[in-house]
Write a protein that holds these residues in place. Sequence first.
Motif, PDB file in Angstrom:
ATOM      1  N   VAL A  57      90.219  12.358  -8.141  1.00  0.00           N
ATOM      2  CA  VAL A  57      89.854  12.532  -6.451  1.00  0.00           C
ATOM      3  C   VAL A  57      90.022  11.399  -5.645  1.00  0.00           C
ATOM      4  N   ASN A  58      89.275  10.122  -6.204  1.00  0.00           N
ATOM      5  CA  ASN A  58      89.536   8.927  -5.617  1.00  0.00           C
ATOM      6  C   ASN A  58      90.827   8.783  -5.674  1.00  0.00           C
ATOM      7  N   TRP A  59      91.618   8.814  -6.490  1.00  0.00           N
ATOM      8  CA  TRP A  59      93.453   8.827  -6.657  1.00  0.00           C
ATOM      9  C   TRP A  59      93.896   9.779  -5.518  1.00  0.00           C
ATOM     10  N   ALA A  60      93.718  10.894  -5.311  1.00  0.00           N
ATOM     11  CA  ALA A  60      94.260  12.321  -4.394  1.00  0.00           C
ATOM     12  C   ALA A  60      93.283  11.099  -3.082  1.00  0.00           C
ATOM     13  N   ARG A  61      92.160  10.541  -2.947  1.00  0.00           N
ATOM     14  CA  ARG A  61      91.844  10.223  -1.817  1.00  0.00           C
ATOM     15  C   ARG A  61      92.806   9.049  -1.169  1.00  0.00           C
ATOM     16  N   VAL A  62      93.557   8.387  -1.654  1.00  0.00           N
ATOM     17  CA  VAL A  62      94.441   7.167  -1.388  1.00  0.00           C
ATOM     18  C   VAL A  62      95.345   7.784  -1.356  1.00  0.00           C
ATOM     19  N   ALA A  63      96.288   8.624  -2.263  1.00  0.00           N
ATOM     20  CA  ALA A  63      97.217   8.941  -1.976  1.00  0.00           C
ATOM     21  C   ALA A  63      97.662   9.937  -0.358  1.00  0.00           C
ATOM     22  N   GLY A  64      96.724  10.702   0.303  1.00  0.00           N
ATOM     23  CA  GLY A  64      96.628  11.669   1.038  1.00  0.00           C
ATOM     24  C   GLY A  64      96.261  11.114   1.746  1.00  0.00           C
ATOM     25  N   ARG A  65      95.725   9.693   2.085  1.00  0.00           N
ATOM     26  CA  ARG A  65      95.616   8.483   3.195  1.00  0.00           C
ATOM     27  C   ARG A  65      96.905   8.210   3.670  1.00  0.00           C
ATOM     28  N   ASN A  66      97.296   7.795   1.830  1.00  0.00           N
ATOM     29  CA  ASN A  66      99.284   7.093   2.653  1.00  0.00           C
ATOM     30  C   ASN A  66      99.981   7.648   2.879  1.00  0.00           C
ATOM     31  N   ARG A  67      99.983   8.966   2.715  1.00  0.00           N
ATOM     32  CA  ARG A  67     101.059  10.198   2.333  1.00  0.00           C
ATOM     33  C   ARG A  67     100.828  10.583   4.112  1.00  0.00           C
ATOM     34  N   ALA A  68      99.164  10.910   4.866  1.00  0.00           N
ATOM     35  CA  ALA A  68      99.299  11.001   6.067  1.00  0.00           C
ATOM     36  C   ALA A  68      99.628   9.759   7.433  1.00  0.00           C
ATOM     37  N   ILE A  69      99.597   8.544   6.466  1.00  0.00           N
ATOM     38  CA  ILE A  69      99.807   7.428   8.252  1.00  0.00           C
ATOM     39  C   ILE A  69     101.849   7.200   7.773  1.00  0.00           C
ATOM     40  N   ASP A  70     102.302   7.944   6.112  1.00  0.00           N
ATOM     41  CA  ASP A  70     103.644   7.733   6.400  1.00  0.00           C
ATOM     42  C   ASP A  70     104.192   9.193   7.087  1.00  0.00           C
ATOM     43  N   ILE A  71     103.994  10.058   7.491  1.00  0.00           N
ATOM     44  CA  ILE A  71     103.481  11.127   8.247  1.00  0.00           C
ATOM     45  C   ILE A  71     104.234  11.487   9.708  1.00  0.00           C
ATOM     46  N   LEU A  72     102.757  10.595   9.835  1.00  0.00           N
ATOM     47  CA  LEU A  72     102.231  10.116  11.334  1.00  0.00           C
ATOM     48  C   LEU A  72     102.939   8.638  11.864  1.00  0.00           C
ATOM     49  N   ARG A  73     103.703   7.864  10.790  1.00  0.00           N
ATOM     50  CA  ARG A  73     105.000   7.420  10.988  1.00  0.00           C
ATOM     51  C   ARG A  73     105.881   7.266  11.886  1.00  0.00           C
ATOM     52  N   THR A  74     106.093   8.273  10.093  1.00  0.00           N
ATOM     53  CA  THR A  74     108.492   9.338  10.874  1.00  0.00           C
ATOM     54  C   THR A  74     108.314  10.199  12.043  1.00  0.00           C
ATOM     55  N   ARG A  75     107.369  10.231  12.182  1.00  0.00           N
ATOM     56  CA  ARG A  75     106.899  11.411  13.652  1.00  0.00           C
ATOM     57  C   ARG A  75     106.866  11.148  14.799  1.00  0.00           C
ATOM     58  N   ASP A  76     106.233   9.899  14.476  1.00  0.00           N
ATOM     59  CA  ASP A  76     105.907   9.349  15.642  1.00  0.00           C
ATOM     60  C   ASP A  76     106.559   7.346  15.793  1.00  0.00           C
ATOM     61  N   GLY A  77     106.572   6.958  14.725  1.00  0.00           N
ATOM     62  CA  GLY A  77     107.321   5.964  14.797  1.00  0.00           C
ATOM     63  C   GLY A  77     105.907   4.728  15.036  1.00  0.00           C
ATOM     64  N   ARG A  78     105.044   5.060  14.982  1.00  0.00           N
ATOM     65  CA  ARG A  78     103.659   4.771  14.653  1.00  0.00           C
ATOM     66  C   ARG A  78     103.236   5.744  14.322  1.00  0.00           C
ATOM     67  N   HIS A  79     101.391   4.017  14.013  1.00  0.00           N
ATOM     68  CA  HIS A  79     100.621   4.410  13.379  1.00  0.00           C
ATOM     69  C   HIS A  79      99.177   5.180  14.298  1.00  0.00           C
ATOM     70  N   VAL A  80      98.394   5.298  15.311  1.00  0.00           N
ATOM     71  CA  VAL A  80      97.390   5.410  16.138  1.00  0.00           C
ATOM     72  C   VAL A  80      95.882   6.429  15.976  1.00  0.00           C
ATOM     73  N   GLY A  81      95.759   6.398  13.877  1.00  0.00           N
ATOM     74  CA  GLY A  81      94.729   7.027  14.157  1.00  0.00           C
ATOM     75  C   GLY A  81      93.821   6.449  13.945  1.00  0.00           C
ATOM     76  N   LEU A  82      93.337   6.168  13.492  1.00  0.00           N
ATOM     77  CA  LEU A  82      92.157   5.222  13.217  1.00  0.00           C
ATOM     78  C   LEU A  82      92.413   3.815  12.305  1.00  0.00           C
ATOM     79  N   SER A  83      91.654   2.974  12.201  1.00  0.00           N
ATOM     80  CA  SER A  83      92.320   1.429  11.984  1.00  0.00           C
ATOM     81  C   SER A  83      92.147   1.355  10.395  1.00  0.00           C
ATOM     82  N   ASP A  84      92.746   0.605   9.855  1.00  0.00           N
ATOM     83  CA  ASP A  84      92.433   0.413   8.303  1.00  0.00           C
ATOM     84  C   ASP A  84      91.987  -0.272   7.826  1.00  0.00           C
ATOM     85  N   GLU A  85      90.650  -0.745   8.561  1.00  0.00           N
ATOM     86  CA  GLU A  85      89.469  -1.583   8.414  1.00  0.00           C
ATOM     87  C   GLU A  85      88.552  -0.168   8.678  1.00  0.00           C
TER      88      GLU A  85
END
Length: 172
Positions: A57-85
Amino acid sequence: MFRPEEIAAALLAERLPLTAYFASVTRDFHLAEDVFQEVCAKAVARAGEFESAVQLVNWARVAGRNRAIDILRTRDGRHVGLSDELLAVLAEEWPRRAEVDAMHEALEHCLEELTPHNRELLRLRYFEQRRCAEVAERMGRKLETVYQALARLHKALGDCVRGRLKDEEAWA
């Protein structure tokens, strides 16, 4: 080593919390569902790498977060979601929240197994916040009897909750 069926069962049990976490990154529930499905497929392909459900589950959480950010960046060219912190804080807090939820469910189950008399005793003492002397008077019992009953209930509920959590861990 987990079998694919066990991985699928463990991830499906965590579907809503994981999808909610991914949605906090994507701000799009449908995209979060897509990320969850991708993570499940990747997890099944990597079945031999996981030693426990918690690790999975911990792996899934990190992998999913990273995948979500990658998808957003490829769509919009940037990630405007919550900050990394903030995402890091959420990632740290999420497993603790799951533990609290599991304890809460276990306690609810254990409370349901109590006799009506014992539930009434707990209700008066803890939910109405009455002193033990008031509880004893209201229930027509001696003060010492109320103290002993509460001590027995504390022990029984503690044992029950620990047993339920241990059983859940064995299933995970």
